[in-house]
Structures are given as structure tokens and as C-alpha cells.
Motif scaffolding. Structure first.
Motif, PDB file in Angstrom:
ATOM      1  N   THR A  19       0.627  -1.316   0.063  1.00 40.71           N
ATOM      2  CA  THR A  19      -0.053   0.127   0.089  1.00 40.71           C
ATOM      3  C   THR A  19       0.932   1.269   0.093  1.00 40.71           C
ATOM      4  O   THR A  19       0.493   2.324  -0.566  1.00 40.71           O
ATOM      5  CB  THR A  19      -1.116  -0.070   1.233  1.00 40.71           C
ATOM      6  OG1 THR A  19      -0.204  -0.246   2.314  1.00 40.71           O
ATOM      7  CG2 THR A  19      -2.011  -1.143   1.309  1.00 40.71           C
ATOM      8  N   PHE A  23      -0.442   3.464  -3.275  1.00 39.74           N
ATOM      9  CA  PHE A  23      -0.917   4.752  -2.754  1.00 39.74           C
ATOM     10  C   PHE A  23      -0.429   5.696  -2.386  1.00 39.74           C
ATOM     11  O   PHE A  23       0.398   5.592  -1.550  1.00 39.74           O
ATOM     12  CB  PHE A  23      -2.373   4.355  -1.881  1.00 39.74           C
ATOM     13  CG  PHE A  23      -3.355   3.070  -2.378  1.00 39.74           C
ATOM     14  CD1 PHE A  23      -3.905   3.181  -3.480  1.00 39.74           C
ATOM     15  CD2 PHE A  23      -3.374   2.101  -1.498  1.00 39.74           C
ATOM     16  CE1 PHE A  23      -4.731   1.874  -3.992  1.00 39.74           C
ATOM     17  CE2 PHE A  23      -4.226   0.844  -2.006  1.00 39.74           C
ATOM     18  CZ  PHE A  23      -4.815   0.684  -3.250  1.00 39.74           C
ATOM     19  N   SER A  24      -0.675   6.910  -2.849  1.00 36.00           N
ATOM     20  CA  SER A  24       0.046   8.322  -2.306  1.00 36.00           C
ATOM     21  C   SER A  24      -0.362   8.686  -1.114  1.00 36.00           C
ATOM     22  O   SER A  24       0.737   9.256  -0.346  1.00 36.00           O
ATOM     23  CB  SER A  24      -0.062   9.281  -3.367  1.00 36.00           C
ATOM     24  OG  SER A  24      -1.395   9.616  -3.353  1.00 36.00           O
ATOM     25  N   GLU A  25      -1.300   8.438  -0.663  1.00 33.74           N
ATOM     26  CA  GLU A  25      -1.759   9.026   0.670  1.00 33.74           C
ATOM     27  C   GLU A  25      -1.307   7.861   1.672  1.00 33.74           C
ATOM     28  O   GLU A  25      -0.986   6.888   1.575  1.00 33.74           O
ATOM     29  CB  GLU A  25      -3.281   8.940   0.778  1.00 33.74           C
ATOM     30  CG  GLU A  25      -4.145   7.711   0.854  1.00 33.74           C
ATOM     31  CD  GLU A  25      -4.555   7.433  -0.670  1.00 33.74           C
ATOM     32  OE1 GLU A  25      -5.267   6.227  -0.750  1.00 33.74           O
ATOM     33  OE2 GLU A  25      -4.500   8.032  -1.531  1.00 33.74           O
ATOM     34  N   LEU A  30      -4.636   1.775   5.705  1.00 33.01           N
ATOM     35  CA  LEU A  30      -4.012   1.118   4.836  1.00 33.01           C
ATOM     36  C   LEU A  30      -3.132  -0.050   5.395  1.00 33.01           C
ATOM     37  O   LEU A  30      -2.780  -0.999   4.697  1.00 33.01           O
ATOM     38  CB  LEU A  30      -3.267   1.914   3.658  1.00 33.01           C
ATOM     39  CG  LEU A  30      -4.217   2.870   2.942  1.00 33.01           C
ATOM     40  CD1 LEU A  30      -3.524   3.849   2.441  1.00 33.01           C
ATOM     41  CD2 LEU A  30      -5.295   1.975   2.075  1.00 33.01           C
ATOM     42  N   GLU A  85     -11.020   9.595  -2.291  1.00 42.62           N
ATOM     43  CA  GLU A  85     -10.358   8.651  -2.848  1.00 42.62           C
ATOM     44  C   GLU A  85      -9.365   7.582  -1.715  1.00 42.62           C
ATOM     45  O   GLU A  85      -9.247   6.511  -1.735  1.00 42.62           O
ATOM     46  CB  GLU A  85      -9.225   9.012  -3.858  1.00 42.62           C
ATOM     47  CG  GLU A  85      -8.473   7.826  -4.642  1.00 42.62           C
ATOM     48  CD  GLU A  85      -7.759   8.650  -6.098  1.00 42.62           C
ATOM     49  OE1 GLU A  85      -6.484   8.514  -6.017  1.00 42.62           O
ATOM     50  OE2 GLU A  85      -8.457   9.370  -6.755  1.00 42.62           O
ATOM     51  N   ALA A  86      -9.240   8.479  -0.672  1.00 41.95           N
ATOM     52  CA  ALA A  86      -8.477   7.834   0.451  1.00 41.95           C
ATOM     53  C   ALA A  86      -9.409   6.692   1.188  1.00 41.95           C
ATOM     54  O   ALA A  86      -9.036   5.366   1.413  1.00 41.95           O
ATOM     55  CB  ALA A  86      -7.947   8.442   1.410  1.00 41.95           C
ATOM     56  N   HIS A  89      -9.435   3.920  -1.177  1.00 44.09           N
ATOM     57  CA  HIS A  89      -8.468   2.845  -1.178  1.00 44.09           C
ATOM     58  C   HIS A  89      -8.454   2.106   0.128  1.00 44.09           C
ATOM     59  O   HIS A  89      -8.417   0.761   0.202  1.00 44.09           O
ATOM     60  CB  HIS A  89      -7.184   3.580  -1.193  1.00 44.09           C
ATOM     61  CG  HIS A  89      -6.903   4.032  -2.506  1.00 44.09           C
ATOM     62  ND1 HIS A  89      -6.029   5.463  -2.804  1.00 44.09           N
ATOM     63  CD2 HIS A  89      -7.594   4.067  -3.927  1.00 44.09           C
ATOM     64  CE1 HIS A  89      -6.399   5.762  -4.078  1.00 44.09           C
ATOM     65  NE2 HIS A  89      -6.852   4.855  -4.695  1.00 44.09           N
TER      66      HIS A  89
END
Length: 132
Positions: A19, A23-25, A30, A85-86, A89
Motif C-alpha cells: 500500500t 497509494f500516495s496517501e 491502509l 479516494e483515500a 483505497h
């Protein structure tokens, strides 16, 4: 069964670590599979010792059950939609985690059931020999 438990633990740890790349966040939700996999791996290793095998099997089943129960609700976010979006994910990762833990739980319960039935068959066989 030891190899399967450790394999599932490694799968969850790798899912949690992936993760960070996917994913950028940086959301703590996650990392749920990483935490659960980190608990399952030592419990799976405990099953290598005959004295700790029941503790490892039942502990792994307990972690799988609790992890499944706490993560299964995130599946509803996949079809209802999420605000960000977070959240999407996190719902994806937690849903994958829940399904992985359900599969592990089913495998452990089937293994424990097979062991119990084999033990009962041996006891019945010895009981029949004692009567003769």
C-alpha cells in the motif's frame, strides 16, 4: 497447516507494505493487513512446536475471526461509494484483508475438525481393541 498460516501472514504483510507503493496517501487504515499479518506469523511459527501447536492454531483462528469481523463492513463502501479516494483505497484494502482472513479461518477450522475426527476414530479403534 503451519506453512499455510505463515503464508497467509506473509501475504497480509506484503499487502500492507504494498500500500505504501500503490497509494500516495498515508492513511493508517491502509496498514491493517500489515498489523494482522504481523500477529499471524508468530502464531503460525508457534505451531511448529508440538507443545504450542494448539495455542498457535487457536490463536491464528482468533486473529483471523476478529480481523474478518472488523474489516468485513468495508465491503459495503465498495458499492455504496465513498467520499474521497483515500476512503476508497482503505475500503479496497480492508475488503481484501477480510476475504483473505475468512479463507484462512475456513482452512484452520477444517484442519481442527479433521484432527478431532482422526483423534476420535483412533479412540474408537483402541476402545474396540480393548473390548476384545
Amino acid at each position: 497447516m503451519t506453512k499455510k498460516i505463515i503464508l497467509f501472514g506473509l501475504l497480509l504483510v506484503s499487502l500492507g507494505l504494498s500500500t505504501m507503493i500503490l497509494f500516495s496517501e498515508r492513511d493508517p487504515r491502509l496498514l491493517t493487513p500489515l498489523a494482522l499479518g504481523g500477529m499471524i506469523i508468530p502464531l503460525g511459527a508457534m505451531t511448529l512446536s508440538p507443545g504450542f501447536k494448539p495455542l498457535g492454531l487457536h490463536g491464528s483462528a482468533m486473529v483471523a475471526l476478529l480481523g474478518f469481523m472488523f474489516n468485513i463492513g468495508s465491503i459495503s463502501f465498495l458499492w455504496e461509494g465513498t467520499a474521497s479516494e483515500a476512503d476508497l483505497h482503505a475500503a479496497i484494502i480492508k475488503s481484501i484483508t477480510a476475504l483473505t482472513l475468512l479463507l484462512l479461518l475456513i482452512l484452520i477450522v477444517n484442519h481442527l475438525k479433521a484432527e478431532r475426527l482422526a483423534r476420535e476414530a483412533d479412540e474408537d479403534k483402541q476402545g474396540d481393541n480393548d473390548v476384545d
